[in-house]
Design a protein around this motif. Structure first.
Motif, PDB file in Angstrom:
ATOM      1  N   GLU A 121       0.988  -1.143   0.045  1.00  0.00           N
ATOM      2  CA  GLU A 121       0.100  -0.187   0.053  1.00  0.00           C
ATOM      3  C   GLU A 121       0.895   1.204   0.010  1.00  0.00           C
ATOM      4  N   LEU A 122       1.833   1.067   0.864  1.00  0.00           N
ATOM      5  CA  LEU A 122       2.818   2.604   0.940  1.00  0.00           C
ATOM      6  C   LEU A 122       3.545   2.561  -0.595  1.00  0.00           C
ATOM      7  N   VAL A 123       3.921   1.570  -1.251  1.00  0.00           N
ATOM      8  CA  VAL A 123       4.522   1.516  -2.655  1.00  0.00           C
ATOM      9  C   VAL A 123       3.520   2.104  -3.395  1.00  0.00           C
ATOM     10  N   CYS A 124       2.185   2.000  -3.597  1.00  0.00           N
ATOM     11  CA  CYS A 124       1.196   2.546  -4.472  1.00  0.00           C
ATOM     12  C   CYS A 124       1.046   3.833  -3.870  1.00  0.00           C
ATOM     13  N   LEU A 125       1.131   4.432  -2.787  1.00  0.00           N
ATOM     14  CA  LEU A 125       0.987   5.736  -2.421  1.00  0.00           C
ATOM     15  C   LEU A 125       1.991   6.622  -2.996  1.00  0.00           C
ATOM     16  N   VAL A 126       3.068   6.040  -2.636  1.00  0.00           N
ATOM     17  CA  VAL A 126       4.313   7.118  -3.115  1.00  0.00           C
ATOM     18  C   VAL A 126       4.504   7.086  -4.570  1.00  0.00           C
ATOM     19  N   ALA A 127       4.114   5.899  -5.161  1.00  0.00           N
ATOM     20  CA  ALA A 127       3.967   5.738  -6.946  1.00  0.00           C
ATOM     21  C   ALA A 127       2.923   6.850  -7.363  1.00  0.00           C
ATOM     22  N   ALA A 128       1.677   7.023  -6.791  1.00  0.00           N
ATOM     23  CA  ALA A 128       0.869   7.774  -7.223  1.00  0.00           C
ATOM     24  C   ALA A 128       0.991   9.057  -6.869  1.00  0.00           C
ATOM     25  N   LEU A 129       1.865   9.541  -5.864  1.00  0.00           N
ATOM     26  CA  LEU A 129       2.222  10.797  -5.564  1.00  0.00           C
ATOM     27  C   LEU A 129       2.976  11.206  -6.730  1.00  0.00           C
ATOM     28  N   ALA A 130       4.072  10.492  -6.882  1.00  0.00           N
ATOM     29  CA  ALA A 130       5.156  10.720  -7.969  1.00  0.00           C
ATOM     30  C   ALA A 130       4.446  11.049  -9.194  1.00  0.00           C
ATOM     31  N   ILE A 131       3.609  10.144  -9.601  1.00  0.00           N
ATOM     32  CA  ILE A 131       2.763  10.161 -11.023  1.00  0.00           C
ATOM     33  C   ILE A 131       2.090  11.579 -10.972  1.00  0.00           C
ATOM     34  N   THR A 132       1.210  11.765  -9.999  1.00  0.00           N
ATOM     35  CA  THR A 132       0.215  12.846 -10.108  1.00  0.00           C
ATOM     36  C   THR A 132       0.905  14.306 -10.028  1.00  0.00           C
ATOM     37  N   PHE A 133       1.993  14.362  -9.557  1.00  0.00           N
ATOM     38  CA  PHE A 133       2.466  15.970  -9.219  1.00  0.00           C
ATOM     39  C   PHE A 133       3.956  15.634 -10.394  1.00  0.00           C
ATOM     40  N   GLY A 134       4.494  14.391 -10.307  1.00  0.00           N
ATOM     41  CA  GLY A 134       5.852  14.691 -11.254  1.00  0.00           C
ATOM     42  C   GLY A 134       5.687  14.742 -12.536  1.00  0.00           C
ATOM     43  N   PHE A 135       4.390  13.773 -13.018  1.00  0.00           N
ATOM     44  CA  PHE A 135       4.095  13.948 -14.570  1.00  0.00           C
ATOM     45  C   PHE A 135       2.741  14.536 -14.662  1.00  0.00           C
ATOM     46  N   LYS A 136       2.195  15.231 -13.641  1.00  0.00           N
ATOM     47  CA  LYS A 136       0.975  15.949 -13.674  1.00  0.00           C
ATOM     48  C   LYS A 136      -0.201  15.029 -14.459  1.00  0.00           C
ATOM     49  N   PHE A 137      -0.194  13.979 -13.887  1.00  0.00           N
ATOM     50  CA  PHE A 137      -1.188  12.954 -14.387  1.00  0.00           C
ATOM     51  C   PHE A 137      -1.995  12.329 -13.272  1.00  0.00           C
ATOM     52  N   LYS A 138      -3.374  12.624 -13.413  1.00  0.00           N
ATOM     53  CA  LYS A 138      -4.070  12.108 -12.086  1.00  0.00           C
ATOM     54  C   LYS A 138      -4.656  10.652 -12.364  1.00  0.00           C
ATOM     55  N   ILE A 139      -3.746   9.853 -11.950  1.00  0.00           N
ATOM     56  CA  ILE A 139      -4.019   8.372 -11.912  1.00  0.00           C
ATOM     57  C   ILE A 139      -4.941   8.188 -10.948  1.00  0.00           C
ATOM     58  N   SER A 140      -5.993   7.352 -11.415  1.00  0.00           N
ATOM     59  CA  SER A 140      -6.914   6.823 -10.478  1.00  0.00           C
ATOM     60  C   SER A 140      -6.723   6.045  -9.177  1.00  0.00           C
ATOM     61  N   MET A 141      -7.019   6.651  -8.059  1.00  0.00           N
ATOM     62  CA  MET A 141      -6.653   5.727  -6.914  1.00  0.00           C
ATOM     63  C   MET A 141      -7.943   4.663  -6.515  1.00  0.00           C
ATOM     64  N   HIS A 142      -9.030   4.955  -7.041  1.00  0.00           N
ATOM     65  CA  HIS A 142     -10.052   4.180  -7.211  1.00  0.00           C
ATOM     66  C   HIS A 142      -9.668   2.794  -7.730  1.00  0.00           C
ATOM     67  N   ALA A 143      -9.200   3.026  -9.119  1.00  0.00           N
ATOM     68  CA  ALA A 143      -8.690   1.834 -10.007  1.00  0.00           C
ATOM     69  C   ALA A 143      -7.499   0.959  -9.141  1.00  0.00           C
ATOM     70  N   MET A 144      -6.476   1.973  -8.928  1.00  0.00           N
ATOM     71  CA  MET A 144      -5.271   1.335  -8.267  1.00  0.00           C
ATOM     72  C   MET A 144      -5.485   0.450  -7.131  1.00  0.00           C
ATOM     73  N   VAL A 145      -6.435   1.055  -6.154  1.00  0.00           N
ATOM     74  CA  VAL A 145      -6.620   0.253  -4.849  1.00  0.00           C
ATOM     75  C   VAL A 145      -7.491  -1.122  -5.100  1.00  0.00           C
ATOM     76  N   ALA A 146      -8.429  -0.810  -5.876  1.00  0.00           N
ATOM     77  CA  ALA A 146      -9.127  -1.827  -6.134  1.00  0.00           C
ATOM     78  C   ALA A 146      -8.598  -3.043  -6.813  1.00  0.00           C
ATOM     79  N   ALA A 147      -7.625  -2.847  -7.991  1.00  0.00           N
ATOM     80  CA  ALA A 147      -6.950  -3.618  -8.485  1.00  0.00           C
ATOM     81  C   ALA A 147      -5.940  -4.460  -7.572  1.00  0.00           C
ATOM     82  N   GLY A 148      -5.182  -3.619  -6.791  1.00  0.00           N
ATOM     83  CA  GLY A 148      -4.185  -4.382  -6.255  1.00  0.00           C
ATOM     84  C   GLY A 148      -4.786  -5.178  -5.217  1.00  0.00           C
ATOM     85  N   ALA A 149      -6.138  -4.582  -4.483  1.00  0.00           N
ATOM     86  CA  ALA A 149      -6.823  -5.483  -3.681  1.00  0.00           C
ATOM     87  C   ALA A 149      -7.143  -6.831  -4.054  1.00  0.00           C
TER      88      ALA A 149
END
Length: 209
Positions: A121-149
């Motif tokens: 879960e921490l890896v996903c959060l850090v990756a999402a943070l980097a993608i969201t602000f580093g690449f200015k791309f609003k990756i879907s946390m709903h999709a990420m968390v559901a698929a990972g689970a």
């Protein structure tokens, strides 16, 4: 009198809102650790509650309380924080709170599967943070968390739980239907959830066994 097209659109919107709320990240992050802990502790109720709630409270309830409070004060648009620019503080709160829970798991000698779950879960959060602000791309946390689970539950309970990916598809559709994400954003979220969330969990459970 409403037309058939209007009624259909209204029904789709209601169905999408149900999926968005029922399958929200905080719901998965609260329930998943308890379900995993139930199996990995040998169905021991006390240990399930202990280890499951450490992850669930620090990864879900505490961050969600902060996010909801902030939304009520107008700091961001809603408890889903659909505005990309407003996601920095929520991400920081999630990472900080779950990081504390991760430390408690290690210090308390939690089952390695629970440590792997929190780490994933921490890896996903850090990756999402980097993608969201580093690449200015609003990756879907709903999709990420559901698929990972979904991947994690398949690993713990068996391949029959691949049926959960129907729910993953439903929540991905809902995010696009409501206009909160694009198809690219939910596709990226699903891919990241499977490979980063699920992959990290699979790798760590094998390494720590």
């Amino acid at each position: 009198m409403p037309t058939q097209s209007t009624e259909t659109t209204g029904s789709r919107q209601r169905l999408a809102r149900i999926a968005t709320e029922v399958l929200a990240p905080w719901v998965w992050v609260l329930g998943l650790p308890l379900v995993v802990a139930w199996k990995v502790t040998g169905y021991h109720f006390g240990e399930t509650v202990l280890w499951g709630l450490i992850v669930g409270v620090t990864g879900s309830l505490i961050p969600m309380a902060v996010i909801v409070r902030g939304a009520k004060k107008g700091k961001w648009d809603s408890h889903h924080v659909t505005d990309r620019a407003g996601r920095l503080v929520p991400f920081a709160v999630c990472i900080g709170s779950l990081g504390a829970g991760f430390g408690i798991l290690i210090a308390g000698g939690a089952p390695h599967e629970m440590i792997a779950l929190a780490a994933a879960e921490l890896v996903c959060l850090v990756a999402a943070l980097a993608i969201t602000f580093g690449f200015k791309f609003k990756i879907s946390m709903h999709a990420m968390v559901a698929a990972g689970a979904g991947v994690m539950l398949i690993r713990v309970y068996g391949p029959w739980l691949a049926v959960l990916f129907v729910a993953v598809g439903w929540v991905c559709w809902s995010r696009v239907e409501l206009g909160d994400h694009t198809r690219a954003e939910v596709t990226a979220g699903t891919t990241a959830g499977v490979f980063l969330g699920g992959g990290t969990y699979l790798a760590l459970t094998m390494i720590l066994t």
